[in-house]
Design an enzyme around this catalytic site. Structure first.
Site, PDB file in Angstrom:
ATOM      1  N   CYS A  84       0.835  -1.203   0.000  1.00 51.10           N
ATOM      2  CA  CYS A  84       0.000   0.000   0.000  1.00 51.10           C
ATOM      3  C   CYS A  84       0.872   1.257   0.000  1.00 51.10           C
ATOM      4  O   CYS A  84       1.486   1.564  -1.011  1.00 51.10           O
ATOM      5  CB  CYS A  84      -1.004  -0.043   1.150  1.00 51.10           C
ATOM      6  SG  CYS A  84      -2.384   1.121   0.931  1.00 51.10           S
ATOM      7  N   HIS A 179      -3.073  -5.367   1.061  1.00 49.77           N
ATOM      8  CA  HIS A 179      -2.570  -5.627   2.415  1.00 49.77           C
ATOM      9  C   HIS A 179      -2.527  -7.125   2.707  1.00 49.77           C
ATOM     10  O   HIS A 179      -3.488  -7.668   3.256  1.00 49.77           O
ATOM     11  CB  HIS A 179      -3.467  -4.934   3.442  1.00 49.77           C
ATOM     12  CG  HIS A 179      -3.365  -3.454   3.449  1.00 49.77           C
ATOM     13  ND1 HIS A 179      -2.508  -2.776   4.290  1.00 49.77           N
ATOM     14  CD2 HIS A 179      -4.003  -2.512   2.713  1.00 49.77           C
ATOM     15  CE1 HIS A 179      -2.622  -1.474   4.075  1.00 49.77           C
ATOM     16  NE2 HIS A 179      -3.528  -1.291   3.124  1.00 49.77           N
ATOM     17  N   GLU A 181      -1.049  -8.596   4.996  1.00 45.50           N
ATOM     18  CA  GLU A 181      -0.998  -8.805   6.450  1.00 45.50           C
ATOM     19  C   GLU A 181      -2.387  -8.823   7.082  1.00 45.50           C
ATOM     20  O   GLU A 181      -2.526  -9.172   8.257  1.00 45.50           O
ATOM     21  CB  GLU A 181      -0.134  -7.722   7.115  1.00 45.50           C
ATOM     22  CG  GLU A 181      -0.764  -6.353   7.236  1.00 45.50           C
ATOM     23  CD  GLU A 181      -0.808  -5.515   5.970  1.00 45.50           C
ATOM     24  OE1 GLU A 181      -1.221  -4.345   6.045  1.00 45.50           O
ATOM     25  OE2 GLU A 181      -0.442  -6.028   4.880  1.00 45.50           O
TER      26      GLU A 181
END
Length: 197
Positions: A84, A179, A181
């Site tokens: 990002c 993302h 994560e």
């Protein structure tokens, strides 16, 4: 082996946790360090630049003396993943919004970025993304996501949505508009760790 996660702002703990789980899955050990000040990046074997507010991140990387250390790390061809805002910071050029806000870019990846390619926070979405290093689609989470609008000849485009590049690679650098994560699917972090093990 030492893995660094820039910890100035953004999804720091989520990346640390994903890296810990990915290392455990593959039976490898490494120290994971969070980085807020200069002097730590040179000792790292790989680095993650997480999401956050890219203008603020850029300024703080300069102020803390970390930006030049990241450039040196890239010169040494050590793996770097930007997600990002990290994708924005890795670019050599930005859109009008980037120029207008005097956004600092690290200039490590031959790309031109659109900082808000997919709209504002309320326009966040998930997308089943086909990535060439995965057997099945990856549920990618996009939050106020950027995109790559132009890539140089040395950049490998890994995935696009319509005409917007959302995943790309250049030598040791992996840049993602989404993302990884924020999902339990560790395959993208595993792909990043493949560059080390």
């Amino acid at each position: 082996m030492k893995l660094g996660v820039i910890a100035i702002q953004g999804d720091v703990s989520e990346h640390v946790e994903a890296l810990e789980k990915a290392l455990e899955q593959r039976g490898e050990k490494a120290e994971i360090v969070t980085i807020k000040h200069k002097g730590i990046v040179p000792g790292c074997d790989a680095l993650v630049l997480p999401g956050g507010e890219s203008t603020t991140l850029g300024k703080l990387l300069i102020r803390e003396g970390i930006a030049d250390e990241i450039r040196d790390m890239n010169e040494a061809c050590k793996p770097i993943m930007g997600t990002c805002a990290g994708l924005i910071l890795l670019a050599t050029e930005g859109d009008e919004q980037v120029r207008k806000t005097h956004q600092h870019l690290l200039g490590l990846m031959d790309t031109r970025v659109n900082r808000n390619a997919f709209g504002r926070q309320r326009d966040s979405f998930e997308f089943q993304l086909e990535l060439p290093f995965l057997d099945t689609p990856y549920n990618a989470v996009f939050i106020r996501a950027p995109g790559i609008v132009e890539a140089g000849k040395d950049v490998t485009i890994l995935a696009s949505i319509d005409d917007m590049i959302v995943a790309a690679e250049q030598e040791n650098i992996l840049a993602l508009a989404f993302h990884p994560e924020l999902t339990d699917d560790l395959r993208v972090h595993q792909y990043f760790l493949d560059k080390l093990f």
